[in-house]
Design a protein around this motif. Structure first.
Motif, mmCIF file in Angstrom:
data_model
loop_
_atom_site.group_PDB
_atom_site.id
_atom_site.type_symbol
_atom_site.label_atom_id
_atom_site.label_comp_id
_atom_site.label_asym_id
_atom_site.label_seq_id
_atom_site.Cartn_x
_atom_site.Cartn_y
_atom_site.Cartn_z
ATOM 1 N N HIS A 17 -6.172 4.345 -5.384
ATOM 2 C CA HIS A 17 -6.689 3.244 -5.050
ATOM 3 C C HIS A 17 -6.804 3.207 -3.673
ATOM 4 O O HIS A 17 -6.091 3.726 -2.736
ATOM 5 N N VAL B 60 -5.390 -2.085 -0.932
ATOM 6 C CA VAL B 60 -5.196 -2.460 -2.516
ATOM 7 C C VAL B 60 -3.842 -2.198 -2.686
ATOM 8 O O VAL B 60 -2.921 -3.033 -3.005
ATOM 9 N N VAL C 95 -8.499 -6.799 -9.047
ATOM 10 C CA VAL C 95 -8.924 -6.642 -7.674
ATOM 11 C C VAL C 95 -10.262 -7.565 -7.780
ATOM 12 O O VAL C 95 -11.181 -7.385 -8.272
ATOM 13 N N SER D 147 -11.733 -8.115 -2.822
ATOM 14 C CA SER D 147 -10.809 -7.215 -2.069
ATOM 15 C C SER D 147 -9.271 -7.632 -2.126
ATOM 16 O O SER D 147 -8.623 -7.224 -1.454
ATOM 17 N N ALA E 70 -5.953 -8.069 -4.094
ATOM 18 C CA ALA E 70 -5.153 -7.393 -5.332
ATOM 19 C C ALA E 70 -4.037 -8.428 -5.827
ATOM 20 O O ALA E 70 -3.272 -8.960 -4.893
#
Length: 399
Positions: A234, A238, A262, A265, A267
């Motif tokens: 990822h 993140v 997500v 941007s 998480a």
């Protein structure tokens, strides 16, 4: 060395993953379970495994069963429902294990939200409902719609439903409470975004990120995981956000399977399953990464440190597909177990429901008819081969 493994029903993770790994490590295995006959039937290939009847949901019963039997060297479970019991038992006997407070935070979805908010890492509107009257009371008066209602300690997306209005919340909530008398439900704001997982492995000091999956869900209002595509890495930002939330929960020992979304941007954790990923994803992960994953997990519970530089394959591609029943009824036709290689892609299909079995429609992973695991080196090729295989198969359910 003796490993006590706590379990409810038999699972592929244990039968095909952890038990063979324990045997390779030369461990003596005692399975404690409240379903001993089912486990004895599942372990015919492992006649040396000892299976004992135990009320594994009660850590006091587990402590007594072990203390009146043979000295433990490790206490382990891969069950969502038994992590706190295993952690408390390990602590009682002075053995390595997870912090029981962390396992409780992960299992109790309401407590997880409160703890993350108190730690200042993420705040999600959340409330708990224990009876039907709460569904129209002040506890949900300011619920932000759409929102999600789900069992506080549920698993496998069972009874997890998206609701759009207050009347929908009442109807869905009453339905779930009727099926789950005494249960507590969590109502929380819906978190938009693409759904992913992060798979980690730690020993309390060192933590390794093994990659994750991109999850495709069924159409709303349900959240059935229908397809998972492997994500080798990822974006760094993140991963940092997810790990910061895991740190706030004090999660870092053994395996952990974290689901998050997500959006723009950012998480945000959906839930933390403080164990290895299931539904045969762990079996695929071990194969894809060329990593003795199950051995590493068990070694942490034996008190061994993980390698600082964990070597595993990083250029693999993979996908899992779960053909699902679309209605209640009896399965009368389905593919047989298959293993083959097509254009460099290794396919493994396993049935999860037998011919002649009748089931209701559950709107969870209990609707899975089978699982297709595919591994290769090029994602486009993997996707093409999977699509081609599924197009030639047939599942028929009659009312």
């Amino acid at each position: 060395m003796r490993l006590y493994l706590l379990a409810l029903n038999p699972t592929d993770s244990v039968t095909e993953g952890f038990l063979p790994a324990a045997a390779r490590l030369g461990l003596d295995i005692t399975v404690l379970t409240d379903q001993p006959d089912a486990h004895r039937a599942a372990y015919l290939e492992y006649p040396d495994i000892e299976v004992l009847d135990c009320d594994v949901r009660d850590f006091r019963a587990v402590v007594t069963r072990i203390s009146t039997h043979l000295r433990p060297d490790a206490v382990f479970t891969n069950s969502d429902h038994l992590q706190t019991q295993a952690a408390l038992t390990a602590q009682y006997f002075g053995l390595p294990g997870k912090d029981w407070r962390a396992t409780l935070r992960c299992k109790d979805k309401g407590e997880m939200r409160r703890h993350l908010a108190a730690a200042g890492v993420d705040t999600v509107w959340s409330a708990e409902v224990t009876e039907s009257a709460d569904l129209t009371g002040p506890v949900v008066h300011d619920a932000p719609y759409p929102c999600v209602i789900k069992p506080r300690e549920g698993v496998a997306s069972e009874d997890v439903v998206l609701v759009d209005t207050a009347s929908d919340l009442v109807a869905r909530g009453k339905d779930i409470l009727a099926r789950r008398p005494g249960a507590t439900l969590v109502v929380e704001e819906y978190l938009p975004g693409e759904l992913y997982t992060l798979e980690t492995l730690g020993d309390g000091t060192v933590r390794h990120v093994l990659g994750g999956f991109h999850t495709q869900l069924s159409p709303p209002p349900y959240f059935i995981e229908e397809r998972l595509t492997f994500v080798p890495a990822h974006p760094e930002q993140v991963v940092e956000q997810v790990l910061a939330q895991l740190d706030a929960l004090d999660v870092g020992f053994g395996a952990c399977h974290t689901e998050f979304v997500v959006h723009e941007s950012r998480a945000r954790i959906i839930e933390v399953n403080y164990r290895a990923i299931g539904d045969q994803c762990d079996l695929l992960l071990a194969q894809l990464l060329d990593l003795p994953l199950f051995e590493h997990i068990l070694r942490t519970h034996l008190g061994e440190a993980l390698p600082t530089d964990l070597e595993f394959r990083r250029n693999g591609a993979a996908r899992l597909e779960y053909p699902c029943a679309e209605r209640a009824g009896t399965l009368v036709d389905a593919p047989i177990a298959t293993e083959l290689t097509v254009d460099g892609v290794h396919l493994t299909y396993r049935s999860l429901r037998g011919i002649g079995e009748r089931h209701e429609l559950y709107r969870t992973n209990r609707d899975y008819l089978g699982v297709l695991r595919a591994t290769g080196t090029d994602q486009e090729v993997v996707d093409r081969v999977v699509a081609g295989f599924l197009a030639t198969q047939r599942w028929e359910i009659q009312p």
